[in-house]
Write a protein that holds these residues in place. Structure first.
Motif, short mmCIF file in Angstrom:
data_model
loop_
_atom_site.label_atom_id
_atom_site.label_comp_id
_atom_site.label_asym_id
_atom_site.label_seq_id
_atom_site.Cartn_x
_atom_site.Cartn_y
_atom_site.Cartn_z
N UNK A 29 7.90 -8.99 -11.27
CA UNK A 29 8.21 -7.58 -11.52
C UNK A 29 9.50 -7.16 -10.80
N UNK A 30 9.72 -7.72 -9.62
CA UNK A 30 10.90 -7.36 -8.86
C UNK A 30 12.16 -7.77 -9.62
N UNK A 31 12.13 -9.00 -10.17
CA UNK A 31 13.30 -9.46 -10.93
C UNK A 31 13.52 -8.59 -12.17
N UNK A 32 12.43 -8.18 -12.78
CA UNK A 32 12.55 -7.33 -13.96
C UNK A 32 13.15 -5.98 -13.57
N UNK A 33 12.62 -5.42 -12.48
CA UNK A 33 13.12 -4.12 -12.03
C UNK A 33 14.61 -4.23 -11.66
N UNK A 34 14.98 -5.31 -11.00
CA UNK A 34 16.38 -5.51 -10.63
C UNK A 34 17.28 -5.56 -11.88
N UNK A 35 16.79 -6.27 -12.90
CA UNK A 35 17.58 -6.38 -14.13
C UNK A 35 17.73 -5.02 -14.79
N UNK A 36 16.63 -4.25 -14.77
CA UNK A 36 16.69 -2.91 -15.36
C UNK A 36 17.71 -2.06 -14.61
N UNK A 37 17.65 -2.14 -13.28
CA UNK A 37 18.59 -1.32 -12.49
C UNK A 37 20.03 -1.72 -12.78
N UNK A 38 20.21 -3.01 -12.96
CA UNK A 38 21.56 -3.49 -13.28
C UNK A 38 22.07 -2.84 -14.57
N UNK A 39 21.19 -2.74 -15.57
CA UNK A 39 21.62 -2.12 -16.82
C UNK A 39 21.84 -0.62 -16.63
N UNK A 40 21.02 -0.01 -15.75
CA UNK A 40 21.16 1.43 -15.52
C UNK A 40 22.45 1.75 -14.76
N UNK A 41 22.81 0.84 -13.83
CA UNK A 41 23.96 1.11 -12.96
C UNK A 41 25.28 0.65 -13.56
#
Lengths: 337, 334, 377
Positions: free
Chosen positions: A322-334
């Motif tokens: 989940x952490x890797x998924x959340x990190x990837x999402x944040x990358x797309x958001x940022x």
């Protein structure tokens, strides 16, 4: 009436109900009963993880133990399907496709087209995939992209008990060869499942969660990983839409594209290795068909391009979390141009 | 010449009646004519892809399939035209398929190596060496589960006899006591490699012992020898007695595929054509025994020649598949 | 939903309701009242989100909102106290004490399990009929859902009525957990199922409440055995008037995915926010069950005659002389409220604002009031 049962029980119930409904349905595989020819119990195992337990007693002569001889019995299931049976063969681990692949991809998958649309081969190959049980490199792979690559096969990845039952009943009733991939780490997952028989059509993705900020397409076991990530992201104010394609062949591209058209961001979460995978396939689809909607580069969260390691420390690093998924999402958001 | 006594004549022709003998001759002649004609047509360059010809081996497919009916199924090989014809696949549709026409058995999507007619229990010629035997375990299993009394017959070559799929299928058929017959057509070569070199035992049939089933060797040029061996095995299978491995020995008249220069071979083809040929032997046997007269056989020769001529003409004139056909029939439902 | 505090009868606890069998907890998404507000019976207190549905919690009594216990977005177990209502003259100390106890109960998670409806089945004409029962009062009410619905569609109605009556909600053949075979799918068959249920349960006198197709079914049942029926409450009933949204019905029947279904569901409500993903999901789960498609197709043949209504319930109603109450949403897009004119002077008709076809879900108090009126005679 829906009640809570496990993924394992859901698969077993689907087999049981279809065997009750249709006498042409048979089940075969290594130790699917267990104990054939031995002095003790005849239904000793019910499959290596107990999924087919109890069927042998209820359906005499219709649950067949096989020698460890995948080419022969998978081929037999394919052959029997051309002659009026609806066999469900269990390929214990998807990794064992290496010793029977010809019967699946050169025989079953090709008959319909190669014979000019005159063949009907309603065979189901149930098979276990995925890492998480420290089963190492030859018992943990996610090889569904290999099957997805082959025209003529349908490939199913149930992510929950509800999906497992409805998709398996659909697989058995379907007139094409189906590779039904069960994640071994999901067998004890529980969920609400109707007692009555039901089917979930192939090629219809499930929108597991609505959200406007980012689209997460997750496959099989990764659906619950994505849900965990989405719950955390929601606390941080990011609303992720999660799409479970349920089948990789056929693939519901419309639902994925519609979602990305709305969110403008895509993260694909796939436990398989990254090259020539569902992750690359879905990424390519979106890049081709929804390029104009994208507000950030597509992110893929996958296993590394390595065999599945044995040591617990390594296996934990290998499987997307989940952490890797959340990190990837944040990358797309940022992301900023 | 003293006419043979009726009893002896019947024995010499395996008890087959006149109609059955004529039918067998017609089938063998059809296969021969089909293959000889393809040999010529292929040389003109009009036929796409590969073709593997069955000429010389006609007695095997014909004699085995003479025992089969609609309950029964067969799996074939890349050298499959003979098996298709013997199991009743339409000859004109076969020819059209080989020409890649939409009127073909597989609408032009299969070709020579994949001619099939599942409605006739013909599971297809098969491009994969050793692809068929596991499938036949399945069709035999279906017959057994359904209690039809049907059998499955896997034809395969000396090359496939070394494939794991074949050996696994032999084992499974024995373990499940299936009504399956495995017909190893040993024509001496797997592609350009001699069976005497690639098969590690003296006879393929010797391997039957390792799978707990009877193994039989027969002269593949002798229709009646094959007929009797197959009859015994098929009857046993129908009655629940399990599988049999029959090794049929002969030689193929042409190369592995059309265009094969066959520099690996000696003069066995010329000798076989001259003295062993299954059609010649059959003709001599049925006329010498007085069961059939030569005129009846000549009549069939003429009819078959006409059929093949028509098949080629019609195939050449038939339409080819179009773009509309490219993506259809991958699945039953999408 | 409400019960008096044992030590101080004047304080009423507003508790998390149990809407449906599977509901374990709910989340208050919005409070419509604040501490110090005066509320009347039927006033909306809060919006509550369950894993299945979002609905407005209505006040069961009148008084002053003295304390809000549960915060917005707090997940509260069914039965947990979320607010306290009491007259102005109840002393602050007592309110404080009750509020503290309620808060501790929520924080500890030690909320007593609330008894939900009791499930049962009966066999009628070879079919299994499923039902849920709440309440134990002397009079009996039977709630009958519409086309494609089930007993759970009464979740906002069954609970408030259960204080006054033994309230059964039944799954018609082809629906919910009942046998999916609907036979010829005729009104007579469906009415026979209802009457069979009453017979099996030994119910000699019943107030029938039917929504949509269920409205026609209860009318047919009343026509067959008028002596058994104490009253009829018809909620947007089928079979009255000459207008029916055939496109909606066909669209609902033929939709094979949530994406296809959702636009049709918008016709059911005045407030499109009611069409949640969960509602569409649950309906798709129902539609995928073996036999449901055939049942829906067969019943479609009963409901429609071309694009026109296939049922004439008004004619059947002539055989029933008892009281009839009608509730109709003004924004009904399936069976327009104008259809009510077909009832002539036969029934008392209540038109409900801000309600579409699913009146009993959007404005449940209107239906509760109508049935309560019937019970009061």
């Amino acid at each position: 009436m829906a009640r809570t049962i496990s993924y394992r029980e859901a698969v077993n119930e689907a087999l049981r109900q279809e065997m009750e409904r249709d006498p042409s349905v048979i089940v075969m595989g290594e130790d699917n009963a267990g104990g054939a020819g031995s002095p003790g119990e005849d239904d000793a195992w019910g499959g290596v993880l107990g999924v087919t337990k109890g069927l042998y007693e209820q359906f005499p002569g219709r649950v067949l133990d096989t020698p460890i001889s995948e080419s022969a019995f998978v081929g037999a299931a394919v052959g029997a399907a051309t002659r009026g049976l609806r066999p469900v063969a269990e390929l214990m681990f998807i990794d064992f496709m290496g010793v029977c692949f010809d019967q699946i991809f050169n025989q079953a998958a090709k008959f319909r087209y190669m014979f000019g649309g005159k063949a009907v081969t309603p065979v189901v190959v149930r098979t276990m995939y995925g890492a998480g049980l420290n089963a190492a490199a030859q018992h943990s792979q996610c090889l569904y992209p290999v099957f997805t690559h082959i025209p003529g096969l349908k490939v199913v990845l149930p992510s929950s008990p509800y999906e497992a039952k409805g998709l398996l009943i659909q697989a058995i009733r379907d007139n094409d060869p189906v590779i039904f991939c069960e994640h071994k780490a999901l067998y004890d997952m529980t969920g609400e499942v109707p007692e009555d028989s039901y089917t979930i059509p192939f090629g219809e993705a499930n929108v597991v969660r609505d959200g406007d900020d980012v689209t997460i397409v997750a496959l099989g076991r990764m659906v619950s990983v994505a849900e965990e990530a989405a719950a955390e992201l929601a606390r941080q104010g990011v609303q992720a839409e999660i799409i479970d394609p349920r089948t990789t062949s056929p693939l519901d591209s419309d639902t994925i594209l519609e979602s990305v058209e709305n969110t403008g961001r895509l993260v694909v979460v796939d436990e398989a290795t990254p090259r020539c995978s569902m992750a690359t396939d879905i990424s390519a689809l979106v890049a081709q068909e929804a390029f104009g909607a994208l507000r950030a580069p597509i992110e893929m969260v996958t296993a590394p391009h390595t065999p599945v390691p044995f040591a617990q420390t390594l296996e934990q690093l290998y499987i997307p979390d989940a952490q890797k998924v959340a990190n990837a999402v944040k990358k797309t958001m940022d992301w900023k141009k | 010449m003293t006419p043979t006594q009726p009893a002896q004549a019947a024995q010499a022709t395996s008890g087959l009646d006149e109609k059955a003998l004529l039918e067998a001759y017609r089938t063998m002649r059809t296969i021969r004519e089909f293959e000889e004609r393809l040999h010529l047509e292929f040389a003109t360059g009009e036929i796409p892809g590969f073709v593997h010809l069955y000429a010389g081996e006609e007695a095997s497919a014909t004699a085995v399939c003479a025992h089969l009916d609609e309950r029964d199924s067969i799996a074939s090989t890349h050298r499959g035209h003979g098996h298709c014809i013997a199991k009743g696949v339409d000859v004109k549709e076969m020819m059209a398929e080989i020409y890649g026409r939409v009127t073909g058995s597989c609408r032009g999507k299969g070709g020579s190596m994949h001619i099939a007619d599942l409605s006739k229990g013909m599971l297809g010629a098969n491009g994969i060496v050793g692809g068929g035997p596991p499938l036949i375990c399945g069709t035999a299993l279906a017959a057994k589960q359904q209690g039809t009394g049907g059998v499955g017959v896997a034809f395969f070559g000396d090359g496939a006899s070394n494939q794991g799929t074949t050996l696994e299928a032999l084992n499974l058929a024995s373990v499940w006591n299936l009504p399956a017959i495995f017909v190893a057509e040993n024509n001496g070569y797997a592609e350009a490699t001699a069976a005497t070199w690639s098969v590690a035992c003296d006879n393929i049939a010797d391997r039957a012992a390792g799978f707990g089933m009877p193994g039989v060797i027969v002269d593949g040029f002798d229709f009646f020898a094959v007929y009797e061996a197959a009859g015994e095995a098929i009857e046993r299978a129908r009655e629940g007695g399990g599988p049999t491995l029959i090794e049929v020995k002969f030689t193929r008249y042409y190369g592995h595929f059309e265009g094969d220069q066959q520099t690996y071979r000696a003069d066995e083809v010329a000798r076989a054509r001259a003295s062993l040929d299954c059609l010649k032997q059959f003709r001599e046997r049925v006329t010498a025994s007085g069961r059939l007269d030569a005129a009846a056989l000549d009549g069939i020769d003429g009819e078959v020649a006409g059929l093949i001529e028509a098949a080629v003409t019609e195939a050449k004139q038939a339409p080819t598949p179009t773009a509309d056909d490219l993506t259809t029939d991958v699945y039953v439902t999408y | 939903m409400t019960d008096p505090v044992s030590t101080e009868d004047a304080i009423t606890k507003v508790t998390m309701p149990k809407w449906g069998l599977s509901m374990k907890s709910g989340k208050i998404t919005a409070w419509f009242v604040a501490e110090g507000d005066e509320v009347a019976e039927g006033d909306d207190l809060a919006d509550i989100d369950t894993d299945k549905i979002t609905g407005a919690l209505e006040s069961a009594g009148a008084g002053l909102v003295r304390r809000i216990i549960a915060e917005t977005n707090e997940d509260v177990p069914v039965g947990g106290t979320i607010a306290l209502i009491a007259p102005a003259d109840v002393p602050e100390e007592l309110i404080d004490e009750a509020a503290r106890a309620a808060r501790e109960e929520l924080d500890s998670g030690a909320v007593d399990e609330v008894a939900g409806p009791v499930l049962g089945t009966v066999q009628v004409d070879g079919r299994t009929l499923s039902y849920a029962t709440l309440g134990a009062a002397e009079e009996t009410v039977l709630l009958v859902h519409g086309y494609g619905g089930d007993k759970n569609s009464w979740l906002f109605v069954q609970e408030p009525l259960s204080a006054r009556a033994t309230v059964h909600a039944i799954d018609l053949p082809g629906h919910g957990d009942s046998t999916k075979d609907v036979g010829d799918g005729s009104l007579d068959t469906l009415a026979g199922a209802l009457l069979g249920f009453l017979e099996q349960q030994g119910i000699e006198r019943v107030h029938l409440v039917g929504h949509s197709l269920g409205g026609a079914v209860v009318t047919a049942a009343a026509a067959r055995e008028p002596g058994r029926i104490a009253s009829l409450t018809l909620v947007a009933p089928a079979g009255y008037g000459d207008t029916i949204n055939a496109d909606y019905l066909r669209g609902f029947a033929s939709a094979s995915s949530r994406r296809e279904l959702k636009p049709h569901l918008l016709h059911l409500f005045a407030d499109s926010g009611q069409v949640t993903r969960q509602l569409a999901d649950d309906l798709m789960k129902f539609k995928r069950l073996d036999g449901v498609q055939q049942a829906l197709d067969r019943l479609l043949g009963t409901l429609l005659d071309g694009d026109r209504p296939g049922i004439d319930a008004a004619a059947l109603l002539q055989k029933f002389a008892g009281p009839v109450t009608v509730v109709w949403g003004r924004a009904d897009q399936v069976l327009p409220a104008a259809n009510a004119t077909a009832l002539g002077g036969r029934a008392q008709v209540t038109y409900v604002d801000h309600a579409g076809h699913m009146v009993h879900m959007e404005q449940p108090s209107a239906v509760v009031d109508a049935v309560t009126g019937a019970l009061d005679g």
